[in-house]
Design an enzyme around this catalytic site. Sequence first.
Site, PDB file in Angstrom:
ATOM      1  CG  ASP A  34      -2.050   2.519  69.031  1.00  0.00           C
ATOM      2  OD1 ASP A  34      -1.851   1.768  68.043  1.00  0.00           O
ATOM      3  OD2 ASP A  34      -1.763   2.212  70.198  1.00  0.00           O
ATOM      4  CB  ALA A  35      -3.465   8.826  67.096  1.00  0.00           C
ATOM      5  CG  LEU A  84     -11.568 -28.080  88.096  1.00  0.00           C
ATOM      6  CD1 LEU A  84     -11.013 -28.186  86.686  1.00  0.00           C
ATOM      7  CD2 LEU A  84     -12.811 -28.943  88.224  1.00  0.00           C
ATOM      8  CD  GLU A 114     -15.230 -30.015  79.478  1.00  0.00           C
ATOM      9  OE1 GLU A 114     -14.662 -28.975  79.869  1.00  0.00           O
ATOM     10  OE2 GLU A 114     -16.443 -30.225  79.603  1.00  0.00           O
ATOM     11  CG  ASP A 118      -2.246 -22.354  81.419  1.00  0.00           C
ATOM     12  OD1 ASP A 118      -2.862 -21.976  82.436  1.00  0.00           O
ATOM     13  OD2 ASP A 118      -1.011 -22.425  81.363  1.00  0.00           O
ATOM     14  NE  ARG A 137     -12.400 -19.949  90.410  1.00  0.00           N
ATOM     15  CZ  ARG A 137     -11.840 -19.934  91.602  1.00  0.00           C
ATOM     16  NH1 ARG A 137     -10.974 -19.003  91.897  1.00  0.00           N
ATOM     17  NH2 ARG A 137     -12.148 -20.842  92.505  1.00  0.00           N
ATOM     18  CE1 TYR A 229     -15.015 -23.723  82.455  1.00  0.00           C
ATOM     19  CE2 TYR A 229     -13.290 -23.398  80.815  1.00  0.00           C
ATOM     20  CZ  TYR A 229     -13.813 -23.152  82.073  1.00  0.00           C
ATOM     21  OH  TYR A 229     -13.135 -22.334  82.933  1.00  0.00           O
ATOM     22  CE  LYS A 293     -15.688 -29.481  83.173  1.00  0.00           C
ATOM     23  NZ  LYS A 293     -16.055 -28.355  82.293  1.00  0.00           N
ATOM     24  CE  LYS A 317      -3.478 -28.194  86.880  1.00  0.00           C
ATOM     25  NZ  LYS A 317      -2.634 -27.569  87.849  1.00  0.00           N
ATOM     26  CB  CYS A 414      24.389  -3.137 101.079  1.00  0.00           C
ATOM     27  SG  CYS A 414      24.014  -4.395 102.296  1.00  0.00           S
ATOM     28  CB  CYS A 429      21.425  -8.771 103.488  1.00  0.00           C
ATOM     29  SG  CYS A 429      21.847  -7.052 103.738  1.00  0.00           S
TER      30      CYS A 429
HETATM   31  S1  IVH Z   1     -14.572 -26.531  84.809  1.00  0.00           S
HETATM   32  C1  IVH Z   1     -16.483 -26.748  88.685  1.00  0.00           C
HETATM   33  N1  IVH Z   1     -13.399 -26.996  82.514  1.00  0.00           N
HETATM   34  O1  IVH Z   1      -9.392 -24.593  85.513  1.00  0.00           O
HETATM   35  C2  IVH Z   1     -15.807 -26.685  87.415  1.00  0.00           C
HETATM   36  N2  IVH Z   1     -12.311 -25.544  84.066  1.00  0.00           N
HETATM   37  O2  IVH Z   1      -8.773 -25.414  88.281  1.00  0.00           O
HETATM   38  C3  IVH Z   1     -14.755 -25.639  87.351  1.00  0.00           C
HETATM   39  N3  IVH Z   1     -10.199 -24.618  83.283  1.00  0.00           N
HETATM   40  O3  IVH Z   1     -11.032 -21.983  87.189  1.00  0.00           O
HETATM   41  C4  IVH Z   1     -14.239 -25.326  86.053  1.00  0.00           C
HETATM   42  N4  IVH Z   1     -10.207 -25.601  81.315  1.00  0.00           N
HETATM   43  O4  IVH Z   1     -10.086 -21.536  84.834  1.00  0.00           O
HETATM   44  C5  IVH Z   1     -13.326 -26.351  83.696  1.00  0.00           C
HETATM   45  N5  IVH Z   1     -12.475 -27.470  80.458  1.00  0.00           N
HETATM   46  C6  IVH Z   1     -12.414 -26.838  81.619  1.00  0.00           C
HETATM   47  C7  IVH Z   1     -11.335 -25.989  81.957  1.00  0.00           C
HETATM   48  C8  IVH Z   1     -11.321 -25.359  83.206  1.00  0.00           C
HETATM   49  C9  IVH Z   1      -9.550 -24.781  82.137  1.00  0.00           C
HETATM   50  C10 IVH Z   1      -9.716 -23.800  84.412  1.00  0.00           C
HETATM   51  C11 IVH Z   1     -10.714 -22.793  84.935  1.00  0.00           C
HETATM   52  C12 IVH Z   1     -10.908 -23.120  86.372  1.00  0.00           C
HETATM   53  C13 IVH Z   1      -9.671 -23.891  86.693  1.00  0.00           C
HETATM   54  C14 IVH Z   1      -9.936 -24.830  87.839  1.00  0.00           C
END
Ligand code: IVH
Length: 669
Positions: A34-35, A84, A114, A118, A137, A229, A293, A317, A414, A429
Amino acid sequence: MDKQADIKRISDLRKVIEYHNKRYYQQDAPEISDAEYDHLMRELQDLENRYPETFSPASPTQRVGTVPLAKFASFNHPSPMLSLANAFTSEEIIEFDNRLKRLAGVDHISYIAEPKLDGLAVNLIYENGIFKKGATRGDGTTGEDVTQNLKTISSLPLKIKPFSKSPIPSFVEIRGEVYIEKEPFEKLNIRRIKDGEEPFANPRNAAAGSLRQLDSRITARRPLNIFLYGIGNVIGIDFSTHGKVLQILAGWGFPVNKLIEQAQDIDACLQYFERIGTKRKSLPYEIDGIVLKVDNLSMQKTLGNISRNPRWALACKFPAAQETTTVKDIIVGVGRMGTLTPVAIMAPVNVGGVMVSRATLHNEDEVIKKDIRVGDTVIIQRAGDVIPEVVKVIMEKRTGREKKFKMPSQCPECGSEIVRFEGEVAHRCVNISCPAQLKEHIRHFASRNAMDIEGLGEKVSAQLFDAKLIADPADLYFLTKDQLVALDRQAEKSAQNLIKAIAKSKNPPLDKFIYALGIRHVGERTAKLLADHFGIMENLVAAKQEDLMEINEIGPEIAAAIVEFFHEQKNINVIKKFAKAGVQPQKKESAVNSPLQGKSFVFTGTMESMGRNEAKTLVENLGGIIHSSVTKSTNFVVAGSEPGSKLDKAKSSGIKIISEDEFLKLINR
Ligand code: IVH
């Protein structure tokens, strides 16, 4: 000096540094320390400073800062970063579509589908095509300014590339997700373990930890990536659909995920959900679902938001990842509040990309209800960030040799008596000096969402405690490097780093400090309410139950727990010790006795010293309210330069008008 030779050296150094970046991350085979790496960077920086004409946005120096920051500046998002609403089943997804059609008065809606990445969301500001600022955020209104660190992400353009006929906006907020791919994540962890550092639990934590480094040279050596996105506020270009937004972002040179698709109707969305679900494992990065969306932006606008979620988007999800394994043992952990938690120790298995060998069993009732025994074959699951848990026992695999679990009657740490209070599921405890509780208390104090002391995890907290170097969190601030070096496993460098990390935490935001104290019932949200209301620690310590109950959301139980905490002499002594060590939480604008309490404000015209968002946050922190139009109940109209018709309305209705200076005086600025 030979200018030509220097210029050649600049170009060589750029190549050499790029090469070492690759060796370190992509190939996990660093050739220099690193140095030595820092040395090359410094040489390049010096040469570039000497010959400004060699400036190139592509140089590694443009992406990495040279001095660590003392702390991140906070950043007010020009337009809020929403989150969301979630759906888990096809029924919920269809219901979402039906609801939107009803609200928008249409019989068909087209979506953009989309992958849901994560990682962690960021907001990027580009002015006239140049990357100016980027932030996390945070709470959606205010995040942390991590501009320097974002610049280290090589796939992020620092300049918007002109694209067909679309104009470059004079201002635009671009939103996306910072993440780390699965393979580089594994390598990063291997390296950390080799260096005696704690491995990250998952790629998301690794990405968040890397983006929140005060020294961007550390971030630069982490394999961060980004996908964009969406957009927030924008000036200078109009979009009609979300699909078009993504297309133009890609054209401008931003990484946009290739799996994003147009879905003509909700059936196409359901198919997409299935398809992406089967692809999930083979993708190089982690996703935890898909996001739908509404494509048409004017329809999005009509639909609007419901609290912090846009009505026009939905996170679908994936079901939690499940695996089968066997229970080797059931041990009992003692938590910060003395709560006993049974934990299953299992044969390690990979669940959705993370190795799991422990699962919480919550409490005795849960163990009895699910009839979990040592030796059982069980199905375990992990959903997102949640601690793994046992779903059920596979009864067919029972041999009869399994052993039933029994809660101990004495604390495993303990030896004190264990009690189960009336109406509670937990066994506790009740010895307040129980070492397990104290260790857990210290770990909580140092944890990321509390004082955020890097390097002070479960192991080190326990080690310091066992060596009798600390008895409570305040003792941390009196530790010396020599004491740490004398402990096993604490090498010179990590001892130095820990001392630095502790010192760095001396001026925490007040809410983090309150949360870190570990008062019963006081989670992050309550801590924030307390900090906003009382402004300084002393006011909170002196608060009576009725003062506390004045705060919306704080009921008698929480209020009593807080009063009880500050009545305990031991706790007061620890708080005094913090002060003696120079731990001083930052003051908050207090809402107590604030002249703004309950007053309503309307702003008109432009303010010199701050933006609208900042003014809004300040007023709200001080207990005031902001309205967009003047009514009879308006208390103050703040007139900036070039005020609009609101000023005339205020004059004709006799409402108090104040200048920006007067406003600043009012809020003590
Ligand atoms: S749109 C109003 N698009 O999910 C729209 N979010 O639960 C808000 N995330 O904070 C975000 N993939 O961190 C959007 N294709 C995607 C995403 C996405 C992951 C995350 C993002 C957001 C969280 C919301």
